[in-house]
Motif scaffolding. Structure first.
Motif, PDB file in Angstrom:
ATOM      1  N   VAL A   1     -38.868  55.059  36.730  1.00  0.00           N
ATOM      2  CA  VAL A   1     -39.204  55.470  38.092  1.00  0.00           C
ATOM      3  C   VAL A   1     -38.655  54.442  39.075  1.00  0.00           C
ATOM      4  CG1 VAL A   1     -41.090  55.870  39.733  1.00  0.00           C
ATOM      5  CG2 VAL A   1     -41.305  56.651  37.355  1.00  0.00           C
ATOM      6  N   LEU A   2     -38.008  54.933  40.114  1.00  0.00           N
ATOM      7  CA  LEU A   2     -37.565  54.085  41.212  1.00  0.00           C
ATOM      8  C   LEU A   2     -38.462  54.375  42.409  1.00  0.00           C
ATOM      9  CD1 LEU A   2     -35.596  52.077  42.513  1.00  0.00           C
ATOM     10  CD2 LEU A   2     -34.104  54.032  43.044  1.00  0.00           C
ATOM     11  N   VAL A   3     -39.132  53.347  42.917  1.00  0.00           N
ATOM     12  CA  VAL A   3     -40.007  53.484  44.076  1.00  0.00           C
ATOM     13  C   VAL A   3     -39.266  52.917  45.283  1.00  0.00           C
ATOM     14  CG1 VAL A   3     -42.269  52.936  45.065  1.00  0.00           C
ATOM     15  CG2 VAL A   3     -42.020  53.161  42.567  1.00  0.00           C
ATOM     16  N   VAL A   4     -39.148  53.731  46.337  1.00  0.00           N
ATOM     17  CA  VAL A   4     -38.415  53.333  47.538  1.00  0.00           C
ATOM     18  C   VAL A   4     -39.372  53.393  48.719  1.00  0.00           C
ATOM     19  CG1 VAL A   4     -36.378  53.736  48.967  1.00  0.00           C
ATOM     20  CG2 VAL A   4     -36.365  54.438  46.548  1.00  0.00           C
ATOM     21  N   ASP A   5     -39.722  52.221  49.255  1.00  0.00           N
ATOM     22  CA  ASP A   5     -40.654  52.176  50.386  1.00  0.00           C
ATOM     23  C   ASP A   5     -40.461  50.873  51.135  1.00  0.00           C
ATOM     24  OD1 ASP A   5     -43.119  52.018  52.017  1.00  0.00           O
ATOM     25  OD2 ASP A   5     -43.729  53.724  50.801  1.00  0.00           O
ATOM     26  N   ASP A   6     -40.481  50.947  52.472  1.00  0.00           N
ATOM     27  CA  ASP A   6     -40.273  49.747  53.287  1.00  0.00           C
ATOM     28  C   ASP A   6     -41.543  48.918  53.438  1.00  0.00           C
ATOM     29  OD1 ASP A   6     -41.070  52.071  54.901  1.00  0.00           O
ATOM     30  OD2 ASP A   6     -41.091  50.631  56.544  1.00  0.00           O
ATOM     31  N   GLU A   7     -42.707  49.440  53.052  1.00  0.00           N
ATOM     32  CA  GLU A   7     -43.962  48.680  53.136  1.00  0.00           C
ATOM     33  C   GLU A   7     -44.081  47.816  51.881  1.00  0.00           C
ATOM     34  OE1 GLU A   7     -47.403  51.097  54.137  1.00  0.00           O
ATOM     35  OE2 GLU A   7     -46.072  52.498  55.154  1.00  0.00           O
ATOM     36  N   ALA A   8     -43.825  46.509  52.055  1.00  0.00           N
ATOM     37  CA  ALA A   8     -43.726  45.592  50.919  1.00  0.00           C
ATOM     38  C   ALA A   8     -44.992  45.574  50.055  1.00  0.00           C
ATOM     39  CB  ALA A   8     -43.401  44.184  51.408  1.00  0.00           C
ATOM     40  N   ASP A   9     -46.152  45.531  50.682  1.00  0.00           N
ATOM     41  CA  ASP A   9     -47.407  45.485  49.908  1.00  0.00           C
ATOM     42  C   ASP A   9     -47.599  46.759  49.084  1.00  0.00           C
ATOM     43  OD1 ASP A   9     -47.953  42.997  50.929  1.00  0.00           O
ATOM     44  OD2 ASP A   9     -49.337  43.730  52.469  1.00  0.00           O
ATOM     45  N   PHE A  10     -47.335  47.898  49.712  1.00  0.00           N
ATOM     46  CA  PHE A  10     -47.471  49.177  49.005  1.00  0.00           C
ATOM     47  C   PHE A  10     -46.501  49.242  47.833  1.00  0.00           C
ATOM     48  CE2 PHE A  10     -46.164  53.572  48.306  1.00  0.00           C
ATOM     49  CZ  PHE A  10     -47.391  54.172  48.079  1.00  0.00           C
ATOM     50  N   LEU A  11     -45.259  48.850  48.103  1.00  0.00           N
ATOM     51  CA  LEU A  11     -44.217  48.880  47.081  1.00  0.00           C
ATOM     52  C   LEU A  11     -44.600  48.033  45.869  1.00  0.00           C
ATOM     53  CD1 LEU A  11     -41.307  49.754  46.305  1.00  0.00           C
ATOM     54  CD2 LEU A  11     -40.510  47.713  47.506  1.00  0.00           C
ATOM     55  N   GLU A  12     -45.010  46.799  46.131  1.00  0.00           N
ATOM     56  CA  GLU A  12     -45.374  45.883  45.045  1.00  0.00           C
ATOM     57  C   GLU A  12     -46.579  46.406  44.255  1.00  0.00           C
ATOM     58  OE1 GLU A  12     -45.964  41.849  46.312  1.00  0.00           O
ATOM     59  OE2 GLU A  12     -46.880  41.282  44.412  1.00  0.00           O
ATOM     60  N   THR A  13     -47.560  46.922  44.970  1.00  0.00           N
ATOM     61  CA  THR A  13     -48.762  47.437  44.306  1.00  0.00           C
ATOM     62  C   THR A  13     -48.436  48.620  43.398  1.00  0.00           C
ATOM     63  OG1 THR A  13     -50.160  46.719  46.145  1.00  0.00           O
ATOM     64  CG2 THR A  13     -51.056  48.434  44.702  1.00  0.00           C
ATOM     65  N   ILE A  14     -47.672  49.574  43.918  1.00  0.00           N
ATOM     66  CA  ILE A  14     -47.346  50.762  43.111  1.00  0.00           C
ATOM     67  C   ILE A  14     -46.511  50.382  41.891  1.00  0.00           C
ATOM     68  CG2 ILE A  14     -46.012  52.922  43.098  1.00  0.00           C
ATOM     69  CD1 ILE A  14     -48.732  53.190  44.466  1.00  0.00           C
ATOM     70  N   VAL A  15     -45.501  49.543  42.083  1.00  0.00           N
ATOM     71  CA  VAL A  15     -44.643  49.142  40.961  1.00  0.00           C
ATOM     72  C   VAL A  15     -45.482  48.421  39.893  1.00  0.00           C
ATOM     73  CG1 VAL A  15     -42.750  47.600  40.275  1.00  0.00           C
ATOM     74  CG2 VAL A  15     -42.491  49.107  42.269  1.00  0.00           C
ATOM     75  N   ASN A  16     -46.330  47.497  40.305  1.00  0.00           N
ATOM     76  CA  ASN A  16     -47.163  46.771  39.340  1.00  0.00           C
ATOM     77  C   ASN A  16     -48.112  47.698  38.591  1.00  0.00           C
ATOM     78  OD1 ASN A  16     -46.009  44.285  39.856  1.00  0.00           O
ATOM     79  ND2 ASN A  16     -47.520  43.735  41.408  1.00  0.00           N
ATOM     80  N   ARG A  17     -48.726  48.628  39.315  1.00  0.00           N
ATOM     81  CA  ARG A  17     -49.670  49.540  38.658  1.00  0.00           C
ATOM     82  C   ARG A  17     -48.944  50.478  37.692  1.00  0.00           C
ATOM     83  NH1 ARG A  17     -54.269  51.937  42.387  1.00  0.00           N
ATOM     84  NH2 ARG A  17     -55.162  52.271  40.320  1.00  0.00           N
ATOM     85  N   LEU A  18     -47.759  50.917  38.067  1.00  0.00           N
ATOM     86  CA  LEU A  18     -46.992  51.775  37.152  1.00  0.00           C
ATOM     87  C   LEU A  18     -46.582  51.007  35.897  1.00  0.00           C
ATOM     88  CD1 LEU A  18     -44.747  53.733  39.683  1.00  0.00           C
ATOM     89  CD2 LEU A  18     -46.616  54.668  38.293  1.00  0.00           C
ATOM     90  N   GLN A  19     -46.160  49.768  36.078  1.00  0.00           N
ATOM     91  CA  GLN A  19     -45.750  48.955  34.930  1.00  0.00           C
ATOM     92  C   GLN A  19     -46.924  48.721  33.975  1.00  0.00           C
ATOM     93  OE1 GLN A  19     -43.962  45.634  36.983  1.00  0.00           O
ATOM     94  NE2 GLN A  19     -41.929  46.581  36.961  1.00  0.00           N
ATOM     95  N   LYS A  20     -48.119  48.554  34.532  1.00  0.00           N
ATOM     96  CA  LYS A  20     -49.304  48.382  33.680  1.00  0.00           C
ATOM     97  C   LYS A  20     -49.601  49.638  32.871  1.00  0.00           C
ATOM     98  CE  LYS A  20     -51.525  44.784  36.344  1.00  0.00           C
ATOM     99  NZ  LYS A  20     -52.575  44.423  37.289  1.00  0.00           N
ATOM    100  N   ARG A  21     -49.138  50.776  33.358  1.00  0.00           N
ATOM    101  CA  ARG A  21     -49.315  52.046  32.651  1.00  0.00           C
ATOM    102  C   ARG A  21     -48.114  52.371  31.768  1.00  0.00           C
ATOM    103  NH1 ARG A  21     -53.460  55.641  34.482  1.00  0.00           N
ATOM    104  NH2 ARG A  21     -54.897  54.365  35.633  1.00  0.00           N
ATOM    105  N   LYS A  22     -47.300  51.358  31.501  1.00  0.00           N
ATOM    106  CA  LYS A  22     -46.134  51.494  30.604  1.00  0.00           C
ATOM    107  C   LYS A  22     -45.035  52.393  31.182  1.00  0.00           C
ATOM    108  CE  LYS A  22     -48.396  49.404  27.189  1.00  0.00           C
ATOM    109  NZ  LYS A  22     -48.497  48.016  27.304  1.00  0.00           N
ATOM    110  N   VAL A  23     -44.977  52.480  32.506  1.00  0.00           N
ATOM    111  CA  VAL A  23     -43.883  53.182  33.171  1.00  0.00           C
ATOM    112  C   VAL A  23     -42.855  52.127  33.548  1.00  0.00           C
ATOM    113  CG1 VAL A  23     -43.209  54.512  35.218  1.00  0.00           C
ATOM    114  CG2 VAL A  23     -45.381  55.001  34.069  1.00  0.00           C
ATOM    115  N   GLU A  24     -41.587  52.417  33.269  1.00  0.00           N
ATOM    116  CA  GLU A  24     -40.510  51.490  33.624  1.00  0.00           C
ATOM    117  C   GLU A  24     -40.229  51.661  35.115  1.00  0.00           C
ATOM    118  OE1 GLU A  24     -37.220  51.549  30.845  1.00  0.00           O
ATOM    119  OE2 GLU A  24     -35.892  51.024  32.504  1.00  0.00           O
ATOM    120  N   ALA A  25     -40.920  50.886  35.934  1.00  0.00           N
ATOM    121  CA  ALA A  25     -40.849  51.042  37.388  1.00  0.00           C
ATOM    122  C   ALA A  25     -40.049  49.928  38.044  1.00  0.00           C
ATOM    123  CB  ALA A  25     -42.247  51.085  37.977  1.00  0.00           C
TER     124      ALA A  25
END
Length: 154
Positions: free
Chosen positions: A6-30
């Motif tokens: 999954v590629l997450v594209v968002d200019d809101e740095a906090d949102f971007l980091e949070t979503i990527v980290n949460r996806l990675q914890k769920r074993k999604v290659e984010a």
């Protein structure tokens, strides 16, 4: 569920980091990037199954422009649009351009995971159909080899 990219594209740095980290914890290659331009540059060298794409990004390209380019570059990649502004017209435009679906911020993480998984399943089903069609073509014309542009070679 299979692991998917999954590629997450968002200019809101906090949102971007949070979503990527949460996806990675769920074993999604984010992977996350802060702009449409960065997403397109990254996609020149990497394949993604699903792109989670913010519609409104200041400065350069907006999400709709990026969606058009993604569909040219990687037509099977599914795109889920993400917006903080409930713009039905923009979302409908995105769906007409081939987006899988859209979500409105703030998004519930479980709902996001369900949408990503459904988009991944759709992409997998499309790839299976293409593989099956190629196999049927080879069975129909044994001994012939087809290149990626489906031009027949001897």
């Amino acid at each position: 569920m299979d692991t998917f990219r999954v590629l997450v594209v968002d200019d809101e740095a906090d949102f971007l980091e949070t979503i990527v980290n949460r996806l990675q914890k769920r074993k999604v290659e984010a992977t996350g990037v802060p702009s449409g331009e960065a997403a397109l540059e990254l996609m020149k060298g990497r394949l993604f199954d699903v792109v989670l794409l913010d519609i409104k990004m200041p400065g350069g390209m907006d999400g709709i422009e990026v969606l058009r380019e993604i569909k040219k570059m990687q037509p099977l990649t599914e795109v889920i649009l993400l917006t903080g502004h409930a713009s039905v017209e923009t979302s409908i435009e995105g769906l007409k351009l081939g987006a899988f679906d859209y979500l409105i911020k703030p998004v519930k993480f479980d709902e996001l995971l369900e949408k990503l998984a459904a988009a991944f399943e759709k992409k997998n089903a499309q790839e299976q159909k293409i593989r099956s069609a190629k196999i049927q073509e080879l069975i129909r014309f044994p001994g012939r080899i087809f290149d990626q542009e489906r031009e027949e070679k001897e």
